[in-house]
Design a protein around this motif. Sequence first.
Motif, PDB file in Angstrom:
ATOM      1  N   LEU A  64       8.229 -13.733  -5.119  1.00  0.00           N
ATOM      2  CA  LEU A  64       7.200 -12.495  -4.418  1.00  0.00           C
ATOM      3  C   LEU A  64       7.721 -11.356  -5.304  1.00  0.00           C
ATOM      4  CD1 LEU A  64       7.710 -12.591  -0.653  1.00  0.00           C
ATOM      5  CD2 LEU A  64       5.776 -12.830  -1.979  1.00  0.00           C
ATOM      6  N   PHE A  65       9.028 -11.182  -5.767  1.00  0.00           N
ATOM      7  CA  PHE A  65       9.295  -9.983  -6.459  1.00  0.00           C
ATOM      8  C   PHE A  65       8.679  -9.936  -7.931  1.00  0.00           C
ATOM      9  CE2 PHE A  65      12.343  -6.782  -8.438  1.00  0.00           C
ATOM     10  CZ  PHE A  65      12.257  -7.254  -9.798  1.00  0.00           C
ATOM     11  N   ILE A  66       8.419 -11.342  -8.443  1.00  0.00           N
ATOM     12  CA  ILE A  66       8.005 -11.456  -9.739  1.00  0.00           C
ATOM     13  C   ILE A  66       6.409 -11.204  -9.722  1.00  0.00           C
ATOM     14  CG2 ILE A  66       7.476 -13.169 -11.399  1.00  0.00           C
ATOM     15  CD1 ILE A  66      10.137 -14.451 -10.852  1.00  0.00           C
ATOM     16  N   LEU A  67       5.830 -11.719  -8.544  1.00  0.00           N
ATOM     17  CA  LEU A  67       4.316 -11.739  -8.545  1.00  0.00           C
ATOM     18  C   LEU A  67       3.656 -10.415  -8.126  1.00  0.00           C
ATOM     19  CD1 LEU A  67       3.456 -15.234  -7.082  1.00  0.00           C
ATOM     20  CD2 LEU A  67       3.213 -14.279  -9.519  1.00  0.00           C
ATOM     21  N   PHE A  68       4.504  -9.651  -7.343  1.00  0.00           N
ATOM     22  CA  PHE A  68       3.878  -8.369  -7.090  1.00  0.00           C
ATOM     23  C   PHE A  68       4.569  -7.219  -7.538  1.00  0.00           C
ATOM     24  CE2 PHE A  68       0.813 -10.045  -4.320  1.00  0.00           C
ATOM     25  CZ  PHE A  68       1.112 -11.318  -3.561  1.00  0.00           C
ATOM     26  N   TYR A  69       5.999  -7.428  -8.132  1.00  0.00           N
ATOM     27  CA  TYR A  69       6.659  -5.905  -8.331  1.00  0.00           C
ATOM     28  C   TYR A  69       6.454  -6.022 -10.126  1.00  0.00           C
ATOM     29  CZ  TYR A  69       9.412  -2.627 -10.173  1.00  0.00           C
ATOM     30  OH  TYR A  69       9.927  -1.434 -11.059  1.00  0.00           O
ATOM     31  N   ALA A  70       7.035  -7.324 -10.392  1.00  0.00           N
ATOM     32  CA  ALA A  70       7.186  -7.487 -11.896  1.00  0.00           C
ATOM     33  C   ALA A  70       6.108  -7.474 -12.756  1.00  0.00           C
ATOM     34  CB  ALA A  70       8.030  -8.761 -12.411  1.00  0.00           C
ATOM     35  N   VAL A  71       5.001  -8.023 -12.108  1.00  0.00           N
ATOM     36  CA  VAL A  71       3.593  -8.161 -12.897  1.00  0.00           C
ATOM     37  C   VAL A  71       3.236  -6.626 -12.876  1.00  0.00           C
ATOM     38  CG1 VAL A  71       1.115  -8.572 -12.237  1.00  0.00           C
ATOM     39  CG2 VAL A  71       3.158 -10.359 -12.171  1.00  0.00           C
ATOM     40  N   GLN A  72       3.344  -5.797 -11.963  1.00  0.00           N
ATOM     41  CA  GLN A  72       2.849  -4.446 -11.907  1.00  0.00           C
ATOM     42  C   GLN A  72       3.587  -3.641 -12.939  1.00  0.00           C
ATOM     43  OE1 GLN A  72       0.528  -2.668 -10.354  1.00  0.00           O
ATOM     44  NE2 GLN A  72      -0.462  -4.567  -9.143  1.00  0.00           N
ATOM     45  N   ALA A  73       4.962  -3.867 -13.042  1.00  0.00           N
ATOM     46  CA  ALA A  73       5.864  -3.021 -14.014  1.00  0.00           C
ATOM     47  C   ALA A  73       5.442  -3.357 -15.391  1.00  0.00           C
ATOM     48  CB  ALA A  73       7.259  -3.552 -13.411  1.00  0.00           C
ATOM     49  N   ILE A  74       5.015  -4.612 -15.519  1.00  0.00           N
ATOM     50  CA  ILE A  74       4.558  -4.936 -16.888  1.00  0.00           C
ATOM     51  C   ILE A  74       3.069  -4.764 -17.369  1.00  0.00           C
ATOM     52  CG2 ILE A  74       4.904  -6.742 -18.635  1.00  0.00           C
ATOM     53  CD1 ILE A  74       6.982  -8.261 -16.927  1.00  0.00           C
ATOM     54  N   ALA A  75       2.255  -4.918 -16.530  1.00  0.00           N
ATOM     55  CA  ALA A  75       0.803  -4.971 -17.021  1.00  0.00           C
ATOM     56  C   ALA A  75       0.486  -3.470 -16.982  1.00  0.00           C
ATOM     57  CB  ALA A  75       0.120  -5.544 -15.721  1.00  0.00           C
ATOM     58  N   TRP A  76      -0.410  -3.636 -18.233  1.00  0.00           N
ATOM     59  CA  TRP A  76      -0.801  -2.284 -18.823  1.00  0.00           C
ATOM     60  C   TRP A  76      -2.480  -2.347 -18.659  1.00  0.00           C
ATOM     61  CZ3 TRP A  76      -3.597  -3.126 -23.490  1.00  0.00           C
ATOM     62  CH2 TRP A  76      -3.233  -4.286 -24.287  1.00  0.00           C
ATOM     63  N   ASP A  77      -3.146  -1.334 -18.046  1.00  0.00           N
ATOM     64  CA  ASP A  77      -4.301  -1.281 -17.824  1.00  0.00           C
ATOM     65  C   ASP A  77      -4.803   0.149 -17.677  1.00  0.00           C
ATOM     66  OD1 ASP A  77      -4.067  -2.409 -14.554  1.00  0.00           O
ATOM     67  OD2 ASP A  77      -3.750  -0.502 -15.220  1.00  0.00           O
TER      68      ASP A  77
END
Lengths: 271, 252
Positions: A64-77
């Motif tokens: 859950l941490f990876i899919l919902f926080y880490a993804v947001q932290a890394i993604a760029w849009d």
Amino acid sequence: MNRIIALAKITFLNGLRRNAVWGLCIFALVSEICGVFFIDFFGHDLGRVISDFHFSIMWSAGMLFILFYAVQAIAWDDDHRIIDSILARPISRTEYVLGTMTGLSLLLLCFELLLAALAVAEIIWIKPVIGETYFPVFSMTHFSFAWIGLQLILLTHLGIVMLVSAAIRGAFPVMLITLAYSLICSGLPVVRESIGQQSEASAQGLDKILQGMNMIFPDFSLLDLKDSVLSNQSMEIMIGMPVWIPFSLMAVYLAIVLVLSCFIYQRRDIL
Amino acid sequence: MIQFINVHKTYPKQINRSPAQHALKGISISLKRGETLGLIGQNGAGKSTSIRLIMGYMRPDRGKLIVLGNENPSPATRRHIGYLPETSSFPPNLTCMELLRFAGRCCDMSNNTITERSDGLLDRLGIRDARNRRLSEYSKGMQQRASFAAALIHDPDLLILDEPMSGLDPIGRAEIIDLIHDLRRQGKSILFCSHLLDDVARITDDVAILHQGHVLYNGSIASLCSQQSVVQGATGISLQDAFVSIVKGYQP
């Protein structure tokens, strides 16, 4: 190295102060505590129930941490231009990948360490209460190895998030692809086992293809060592190979994923 | 400091989205040491693309871009560049001081130097009291000032300011303009992008007008205004009037 550490520090601090991360942490801790009540529903093999329950909580919370926080932290849009602000400094794309990965990994490991500490405390408390009949053995060493194996699985997923984020803009597609990767890695060994039992020539060919796919979608079951927690046997006997082999292979796989991420980030325009 | 030589840049076609966009069509502009250049144009003219090329976020498809003497600028080149983006986007849970320490550590500054410079900058920008508050609690104007501080913390030689007045009240704008004048006096080279042409006229001597990826004008503001005065047969043409006239008169 200074820049990697500086970036890791701000990534770690930013996550540590995020209410959603604390919410997830508290939810996971409460779930672990509630595990004490769930054992009442089971009549036997309580040691396995408790141990599996705690490892499932740690795995779920990590994912859950990876899919919902880490993804947001890394993604760029269009909404998240943090990468612009970071790369405005004299930081190379490689340092960006390694710094971000280090910060998020530290955050994840701190989170998981907290869960593991509570899990061990609960297990040590419950074991004498239940008695030797239903909970004969608990090995702290094996628990540690099983925990490290679980962390390697989670870190690999984090590496995949980094790799996919390098290639694709937007948090949602990255999350979907990472989830698909996880499901394929879980399902592939089952499919291979099913195909392997068939004797037709076409099945042999398919098995070869699946074997090749295994190099991209690794079999995480080799790192799933939670069954060993309740055994006095040595790890090597239980998994059929020296324990450093699956750990080293996964570490090498993770390193390759990060190298690929660095390569893609180096080549691509940050639009 | 910056030299665009016949630079082309095209954004590739995206699946199910817009066709390929030719953002820069052979632009050639330069900014010398100690100069201030205003980069102006309508939305979609190519200003942001030019800035992203200078910062190394993208590479030109054709032509040469030389930044601080380097044709292929490395990350180390950015040690001498201070970039203020149009929209600040930082990890929201950091404090301003943590952001400045990060910016300083990336430039291999010591902790003492970072503290000294940040004290001075934050004081000048009027956000010293809020330095230990999270950036997410800042107003738009305060975030812009924090972003400015981060751009200046390492004392860069080249400044790229993209809409530096964005989100600031009139007093804040005046303070920033004063600061920019100070930076000019210190000999900094400044590339200044703004839609507020009055500010551009106050701050810069030279201006480059971009329109649909072309450079329509590159030279001094005074020369542009007197040129347009002759063309229009009027006197006292402002930069705004000259800009509108030159853009509307553009034939592709």
